[in-house]
Scaffold this motif. Structure first.
Motif, PDB file in Angstrom:
ATOM      1  N   ASN A 180       0.218  15.153  -2.803  1.00 45.18           N
ATOM      2  CA  ASN A 180       0.355  14.125  -3.830  1.00 45.18           C
ATOM      3  C   ASN A 180       1.500  13.154  -3.566  1.00 45.18           C
ATOM      4  OD1 ASN A 180      -1.822  15.217  -5.207  1.00 45.18           O
ATOM      5  ND2 ASN A 180      -0.544  16.554  -6.454  1.00 45.18           N
ATOM      6  N   LYS A 181       2.561  13.630  -2.934  1.00 45.75           N
ATOM      7  CA  LYS A 181       3.693  12.752  -2.631  1.00 45.75           C
ATOM      8  C   LYS A 181       3.290  11.669  -1.647  1.00 45.75           C
ATOM      9  CE  LYS A 181       8.505  12.810  -1.074  1.00 45.75           C
ATOM     10  NZ  LYS A 181       9.632  13.654  -0.599  1.00 45.75           N
ATOM     11  N   ARG A 182       2.591  12.062  -0.591  1.00 39.05           N
ATOM     12  CA  ARG A 182       2.112  11.097   0.399  1.00 39.05           C
ATOM     13  C   ARG A 182       1.094  10.149  -0.246  1.00 39.05           C
ATOM     14  NH1 ARG A 182       2.522   7.982   4.907  1.00 39.05           N
ATOM     15  NH2 ARG A 182       0.859   8.276   6.426  1.00 39.05           N
ATOM     16  N   ALA A 183       0.212  10.704  -1.082  1.00 40.34           N
ATOM     17  CA  ALA A 183      -0.802   9.892  -1.751  1.00 40.34           C
ATOM     18  C   ALA A 183      -0.157   8.806  -2.601  1.00 40.34           C
ATOM     19  CB  ALA A 183      -1.704  10.779  -2.604  1.00 40.34           C
ATOM     20  N   ALA A 184       0.852   9.172  -3.381  1.00 41.76           N
ATOM     21  CA  ALA A 184       1.503   8.204  -4.259  1.00 41.76           C
ATOM     22  C   ALA A 184       2.142   7.077  -3.454  1.00 41.76           C
ATOM     23  CB  ALA A 184       2.558   8.904  -5.118  1.00 41.76           C
ATOM     24  N   ALA A 185       2.799   7.421  -2.361  1.00 39.31           N
ATOM     25  CA  ALA A 185       3.499   6.415  -1.562  1.00 39.31           C
ATOM     26  C   ALA A 185       2.525   5.394  -0.965  1.00 39.31           C
ATOM     27  CB  ALA A 185       4.296   7.101  -0.455  1.00 39.31           C
ATOM     28  N   VAL A 186       1.464   5.879  -0.333  1.00 37.12           N
ATOM     29  CA  VAL A 186       0.564   4.950   0.355  1.00 37.12           C
ATOM     30  C   VAL A 186      -0.316   4.177  -0.634  1.00 37.12           C
ATOM     31  CG1 VAL A 186       0.567   6.209   2.534  1.00 37.12           C
ATOM     32  CG2 VAL A 186      -1.114   6.815   0.785  1.00 37.12           C
ATOM     33  N   LEU A 187      -0.689   4.801  -1.754  1.00 43.13           N
ATOM     34  CA  LEU A 187      -1.515   4.094  -2.740  1.00 43.13           C
ATOM     35  C   LEU A 187      -0.738   2.986  -3.439  1.00 43.13           C
ATOM     36  CD1 LEU A 187      -3.572   7.018  -4.341  1.00 43.13           C
ATOM     37  CD2 LEU A 187      -4.445   5.172  -2.893  1.00 43.13           C
ATOM     38  N   GLU A 188       0.519   3.244  -3.761  1.00 42.02           N
ATOM     39  CA  GLU A 188       1.329   2.199  -4.391  1.00 42.02           C
ATOM     40  C   GLU A 188       1.550   1.035  -3.436  1.00 42.02           C
ATOM     41  OE1 GLU A 188       2.042   1.817  -7.375  1.00 42.02           O
ATOM     42  OE2 GLU A 188       1.928   3.785  -8.325  1.00 42.02           O
ATOM     43  N   GLU A 189       1.764   1.342  -2.147  1.00 38.65           N
ATOM     44  CA  GLU A 189       1.925   0.275  -1.158  1.00 38.65           C
ATOM     45  C   GLU A 189       0.633  -0.523  -1.029  1.00 38.65           C
ATOM     46  OE1 GLU A 189       3.150  -0.441   3.555  1.00 38.65           O
ATOM     47  OE2 GLU A 189       3.109   1.602   2.743  1.00 38.65           O
ATOM     48  N   SER A 190      -0.502   0.173  -1.025  1.00 38.91           N
ATOM     49  CA  SER A 190      -1.792  -0.490  -0.933  1.00 38.91           C
ATOM     50  C   SER A 190      -2.034  -1.406  -2.130  1.00 38.91           C
ATOM     51  CB  SER A 190      -2.918   0.554  -0.853  1.00 38.91           C
ATOM     52  OG  SER A 190      -4.184  -0.064  -0.894  1.00 38.91           O
ATOM     53  N   LEU A 191      -1.746  -0.920  -3.328  1.00 32.84           N
ATOM     54  CA  LEU A 191      -1.980  -1.716  -4.533  1.00 32.84           C
ATOM     55  C   LEU A 191      -1.118  -2.975  -4.535  1.00 32.84           C
ATOM     56  CD1 LEU A 191      -3.438  -1.970  -7.228  1.00 32.84           C
ATOM     57  CD2 LEU A 191      -1.561  -0.681  -8.291  1.00 32.84           C
ATOM     58  N   ALA A 192       0.121  -2.846  -4.115  1.00 32.72           N
ATOM     59  CA  ALA A 192       1.009  -4.011  -4.077  1.00 32.72           C
ATOM     60  C   ALA A 192       0.469  -5.077  -3.117  1.00 32.72           C
ATOM     61  CB  ALA A 192       2.409  -3.577  -3.657  1.00 32.72           C
ATOM     62  N   LEU A 193      -0.031  -4.652  -1.966  1.00 30.92           N
ATOM     63  CA  LEU A 193      -0.579  -5.604  -0.990  1.00 30.92           C
ATOM     64  C   LEU A 193      -1.847  -6.271  -1.530  1.00 30.92           C
ATOM     65  CD1 LEU A 193      -0.142  -3.490   2.283  1.00 30.92           C
ATOM     66  CD2 LEU A 193       1.125  -5.557   1.659  1.00 30.92           C
ATOM     67  N   LYS A 194      -2.680  -5.497  -2.201  1.00 33.95           N
ATOM     68  CA  LYS A 194      -3.932  -6.055  -2.735  1.00 33.95           C
ATOM     69  C   LYS A 194      -3.668  -7.016  -3.893  1.00 33.95           C
ATOM     70  CE  LYS A 194      -6.940  -2.260  -1.281  1.00 33.95           C
ATOM     71  NZ  LYS A 194      -7.793  -1.126  -1.705  1.00 33.95           N
ATOM     72  N   ARG A 195      -2.700  -6.690  -4.732  1.00 41.48           N
ATOM     73  CA  ARG A 195      -2.362  -7.617  -5.821  1.00 41.48           C
ATOM     74  C   ARG A 195      -1.830  -8.919  -5.248  1.00 41.48           C
ATOM     75  NH1 ARG A 195      -2.889  -5.218 -10.737  1.00 41.48           N
ATOM     76  NH2 ARG A 195      -2.271  -3.045 -11.063  1.00 41.48           N
ATOM     77  N   GLN A 196      -1.053  -8.819  -4.194  1.00 41.99           N
ATOM     78  CA  GLN A 196      -0.506 -10.018  -3.561  1.00 41.99           C
ATOM     79  C   GLN A 196      -1.626 -10.868  -2.957  1.00 41.99           C
ATOM     80  OE1 GLN A 196       2.357  -9.129  -0.504  1.00 41.99           O
ATOM     81  NE2 GLN A 196       2.537 -11.250   0.168  1.00 41.99           N
ATOM     82  N   ALA A 197      -2.638 -10.204  -2.372  1.00 45.10           N
ATOM     83  CA  ALA A 197      -3.754 -10.928  -1.760  1.00 45.10           C
ATOM     84  C   ALA A 197      -4.747 -11.437  -2.793  1.00 45.10           C
ATOM     85  CB  ALA A 197      -4.469 -10.022  -0.762  1.00 45.10           C
ATOM     86  N   GLY A 198      -4.777 -10.807  -3.974  1.00 45.46           N
ATOM     87  CA  GLY A 198      -5.693 -11.235  -5.036  1.00 45.46           C
ATOM     88  C   GLY A 198      -7.142 -10.901  -4.755  1.00 45.46           C
TER      89      GLY A 198
END
Length: 402
Positions: A338-356
């Motif tokens: 879960n620790k690894r999951a949280a780190a990579v998913l939050e990074e992914s979401l931030a990039l996707k929000r930035q890309a729209g």
């Protein structure tokens, strides 16, 4: 009538009695009283409510679901489709269920709720429309302008499909999808014309990515696979072909046809390796990881995602980085990391929000919701799910709302 029927053993059929319910009830009563050998079979949406009446409820014919992921053989298993095809074929001996007309037949059967008589009538109207189309085609052919008009039509709707290359941003995505779906029949004609001519199949392969994207989000996976399969008959060893194989694999994977998906992805990966295309190799490795995940081989899935991530970090490809991070997070949840999951998913979401990119954001929100549920944070899980559902509704992404 009574005098004629009274001495006979006769079955009389009264159809659609609901339109004259009282009159049909009175007629039936009078006939039965005066004719002891008479039996009456009446069809009606309402009972006649007379003495001696026995009612049998006739259910509608089995009809495919609203957003099916079925091939032609699958559609033929439904009674409503079988009846439509049978009645249409009775009027036109050359009528067959094809990738071009199957969506229209499907919609007709759904709109009519599987009612047999309505479907028979619709098949007759469909035959009439085909006659009108045939006449129009003959007139166009005689004018000598058929070929240039077909080419202009084809170019117009393939250009509309091409507007999705590279993935439009959130503000444009829904309108692009809506425009394509509104013109789906024209798009089908354009694609049919292109895949039937060897010289133009390359154009369909070039547009494989936006075609697959549209089919995934709007529920046309099976149809998309058929178009790409027809275009991929054309041999070659180009990056365009490798991309189309990758897109075809994604559509197969979405339908749960993992062996076909793996075969398409493997052929794509081999081509990208021949071309020394690192970005292409990374994309296909990520997709192969997803096949492994769906087949239950989580260790192999994680290994493929990690290899893909290593390549993508060097490419500075933000959309691809967001994708592999999301997928890696999903398999990490399944593995209990879960620790690894949280780190990579939050990074992914931030990039996707930035890309729209709304469809990408939806997937990562869903995965973060799954992680929150696994951690026991049900309030956050519900909040993330509601945000994902609202965003899916805003672009009418039936893949996530059906």
């Amino acid at each position: 009538m009574i005098a004629f029927l009274e001495p006979r053993q006769t079955l009389v059929l009264l159809d659609n009695c609901e339109h004259l319910l009282v009159g049909c009830a009175e007629l039936t009563t009078a006939l039965l009283r005066g004719c002891p050998g008479l039996r009456i079979l009446a069809t009606s949406r309402e009972p006649l409510r007379i003495d001696g009446e026995t009612a049998w409820r006739v259910p509608p014919l089995a009809t495919p679901p609203v957003a099916p992921t079925l091939d032609l053989d699958g559609l033929r298993q439904y009674e409503a489709v079988q009846l439509f095809v049978d009645r249409a074929h009775a009027g036109r001996r050359d009528f067959l269920l094809t990738p071009l007309n199957a969506p229209a037949v499907l919609r007709i059967c759904q709109w009519l709720d599987g009612l047999p008589l309505a479907i028979e009538l619709a098949a007759a109207r469909y035959r009439l429309l085909e006659t009108v189309r045939q006449y129009a085609r003959e007139q166009l052919r005689e004018s000598g302008e058929a070929l240039p008009l077909k080419k202009r039509h084809r170019r117009r709707f393939l250009e509309q499909l091409e507007q999705g290359r590279g993935g439009p941003r959130a503000t444009d995505r829904a309108s692009w999808l809506d425009r394509l779906e509104a013109d789906i029949d024209n798009l089908r004609v354009a694609l049919s014309g292109s895949v039937s001519e060897p010289a133009e199949r390359e154009e369909v392969l070039r547009l494989a990515e936006p075609l697959a994207h549209f089919c995934l989000l709007r529920g046309y996976q099976g149809e998309g696979r058929q178009w790409l399969a027809a275009a991929l008959v054309q041999p070659g060893a180009s990056a365009t072909r490798a991309g189309a194989l990758n897109a075809a694999g994604t559509l197969a994977n979405e339908q749960g046809d993992y062996s076909a998906a793996a075969a398409r992805y493997s052929e794509s990966l081999a081509l990208y390796r021949e071309l020394d295309d690192a970005r292409g190799m990374a994309r296909v490795l990520i997709n192969l990881g997803t096949v492994s995940k769906f087949q239950g081989d989580l260790a192999q899935a994680r290994a493929r995602y990690e290899t893909g991530l290593e390549i993508v970090r060097k490419l500075e490809d933000t959309p691809l980085l967001a994708l592999v991070l999301n997928n890696l997070g999903s398999v990490a949840i399944d593995l209990g990391d879960n620790k690894r999951a949280a780190a990579v998913l939050e990074e992914s979401l931030a990039l996707k929000r930035q890309a729209g990119t709304p469809d990408g954001i939806i997937v990562t929100l869903i995965n973060l919701g799954e992680l929150a549920r696994a951690l026991g944070d049900l309030d956050r899980a519900a909040s993330l799910g509601e945000e994902a559902l609202a965003l899916a509704g805003s672009i009418n992404a039936r893949r996530h709302t059906a």
